[in-house]
Design an enzyme around this catalytic site. Sequence first.
Site, mmCIF file in Angstrom:
data_model
loop_
_atom_site.group_PDB
_atom_site.id
_atom_site.type_symbol
_atom_site.label_atom_id
_atom_site.label_comp_id
_atom_site.label_asym_id
_atom_site.label_seq_id
_atom_site.Cartn_x
_atom_site.Cartn_y
_atom_site.Cartn_z
ATOM 1 N N SER A 34 73.988 46.745 56.665
ATOM 2 C CA SER A 34 72.697 46.559 57.300
ATOM 3 C C SER A 34 72.961 46.156 58.743
ATOM 4 C CB SER A 34 71.959 45.452 56.543
ATOM 5 O OG SER A 34 70.795 45.074 57.233
ATOM 6 N N LYS B 209 72.073 51.069 56.995
ATOM 7 C CA LYS B 209 70.656 50.712 57.121
ATOM 8 C C LYS B 209 70.434 50.107 58.494
ATOM 9 C CE LYS B 209 68.500 46.595 55.289
ATOM 10 N NZ LYS B 209 68.179 45.805 54.074
ATOM 11 N N LYS C 262 67.784 48.119 61.098
ATOM 12 C CA LYS C 262 66.554 47.339 61.241
ATOM 13 C C LYS C 262 65.678 48.027 62.289
ATOM 14 C CE LYS C 262 67.543 43.964 58.458
ATOM 15 N NZ LYS C 262 66.697 43.505 57.353
ATOM 16 N N GLY D 46 70.918 41.978 50.352
ATOM 17 C CA GLY D 46 71.686 40.770 50.623
ATOM 18 C C GLY D 46 70.985 39.846 51.591
ATOM 19 N N ASP E 80 60.984 45.206 49.515
ATOM 20 C CA ASP E 80 61.902 44.052 49.511
ATOM 21 C C ASP E 80 61.031 42.784 49.427
ATOM 22 O OD1 ASP E 80 63.608 41.948 50.231
ATOM 23 O OD2 ASP E 80 64.458 42.892 51.997
ATOM 24 N N GLU F 158 62.314 50.800 54.181
ATOM 25 C CA GLU F 158 62.187 49.538 53.454
ATOM 26 C C GLU F 158 61.121 48.648 54.092
ATOM 27 O OE1 GLU F 158 66.030 47.720 52.981
ATOM 28 O OE2 GLU F 158 65.210 45.765 52.455
ATOM 29 N N ASP G 59 64.815 49.523 57.738
ATOM 30 C CA ASP G 59 64.158 48.340 57.174
ATOM 31 C C ASP G 59 63.298 47.702 58.251
ATOM 32 O OD1 ASP G 59 63.418 46.032 55.879
ATOM 33 O OD2 ASP G 59 65.451 45.269 55.566
ATOM 34 N N LYS H 137 66.822 41.437 45.209
ATOM 35 C CA LYS H 137 67.687 40.399 45.759
ATOM 36 C C LYS H 137 67.693 39.233 44.795
ATOM 37 C CE LYS H 137 67.281 41.332 50.668
ATOM 38 N NZ LYS H 137 66.756 40.899 51.968
HETATM 39 O O1 OSB Z 1 65.568 42.475 54.837
HETATM 40 O O2 OSB Z 1 67.330 42.970 53.806
HETATM 41 C C1 OSB Z 1 66.740 42.246 54.618
HETATM 42 C C2 OSB Z 1 69.213 39.718 56.061
HETATM 43 C C3 OSB Z 1 68.403 38.627 56.242
HETATM 44 C C4 OSB Z 1 67.064 38.743 55.935
HETATM 45 C C5 OSB Z 1 66.541 39.938 55.441
HETATM 46 C C6 OSB Z 1 67.361 41.022 55.232
HETATM 47 C C7 OSB Z 1 68.711 40.916 55.584
HETATM 48 C C8 OSB Z 1 69.645 42.027 55.501
HETATM 49 C C9 OSB Z 1 71.101 41.664 55.389
HETATM 50 O O3 OSB Z 1 69.318 43.182 55.627
HETATM 51 C C10 OSB Z 1 71.811 42.363 54.297
HETATM 52 C C11 OSB Z 1 73.193 41.776 54.167
HETATM 53 O O4 OSB Z 1 73.370 40.718 53.520
HETATM 54 O O5 OSB Z 1 74.112 42.371 54.742
HETATM 55 MG MG MG Z 2 64.950 44.117 53.699
#
Ligand code: OSB
Ligand code: MG
Length: 374
Positions: free
Chosen positions: A136, A162, A164, A293, A241, A216, A189, A265
């Site tokens: 991510s 992925k 953001k 995660g 999520d 996402e 995401d 999660k």
């Molecule tokens: O939306 O998945 C998410 C990290 C912090 C808060 C929200 C998210 C995330 C990640 C990190 O996408 C995923 C990872 O642990 O590598």
């Molecule tokens: Mg997410």
Amino acid sequence: MKIEAITLSRVALPLVTSFETSSHRKSHLEHILVRFQDAEGCIGWGEIASPSDPFYAPETVDTAWLIAERYLAPAVLRTEWDSPQQLAESWRKIRGHEFAKAGFDMAAWTLAATKTGTSLASSLGGTRSHVLAGVSLGIEATVDALLQRIQTHVDAGYSRVKLKISHGWDVTPVQAARSAFPDLDLQVDANGVYRSTDEDYAQLVALERFHLGMIEQPFAPRDFLSSAELQRRIHTPICLDESITTLHDLDTMLATSAGQIVNIKVSRMGGLTVARKAHDIAAAAGVPVWCGGMHEFGIGRAANIALSSLPNFTFPSDVSGSAKYYARDIIHPEVIPVNGKVAVPTSPGLGFDVDVPWIVENTVKTLTLTSGEG
Ligand code: OSB
Ligand code: MG
């Protein structure tokens, strides 16, 4: 079984590279480790991976500590239990606070698996020897910087990337990523940042042409109806999520057709017990899942790997190698993906050694509660 002592440790680890989402930017993380010790001296570890601020979920590291100390630890210390599911009943009447509960639930699962000599994965019903690892990637200062970060992780062999996205950082970086990496398994995401406006629908519909694996959490956590509306307008699957914190939320998603994929999660759903039930419900409904995660330290990461070994974890999980986040993780060996896959440990319990001296060195606050004083 009866827990005689619970130690909470608030541990701060610096991140290798800071991470930016639609709401915030972080350079180090503080998580709370939960250590159970039973009457025979057996140990179980869990991790409360709440962010410090209430921008992803309502909890913070401070609220998690409060709920752990005042409600969860006392409930556990007075309960006689045989299975993690049974122990989870002891905090059933506490509403919300899923991250805090997840740390306790994880400690129960790792302790129970250690005592029965089974791996965490097989005690959950896991069937895979390896899980697909995705990464991510946060919002970068420039598109070039993002392309470079993608290249680094593609070179490292990750199975999926992925990105953001947010207002002002959606179509442009995704288009650039897609033209630079035509065959990459790519998904995005939004962390719930879009609104139910014509402009925002248009922006999200515009992502359709980049053949993304999924979009996402486009809308706010409780906005199932806008998600369902967007899903009617696009073929790209929507994955939820933040919307799914309870099994009832999952029922709502299915009933409203608000998406086609679930990011499960452990932290967001209050632990492995609930996460596993969510997996089963989604599987029965024909909805594939993957494991998201929260930049976990090694203990939470181990739980994510074990959960991802269940059969309906169809897409790559956000279980990246420890080195993506931390110069030195709190487990041995650290998690290292090979050819985009992480091996599922087969040894009893957590499946990794916990580096206690390193935890102690980075602990900013600790507290032990015992059953003795009641
Ligand atoms: O939306 O998945 C998410 C990290 C912090 C808060 C929200 C998210 C995330 C990640 C990190 O996408 C995923 C990872 O642990 O590598
Ligand atoms: Mg997410």
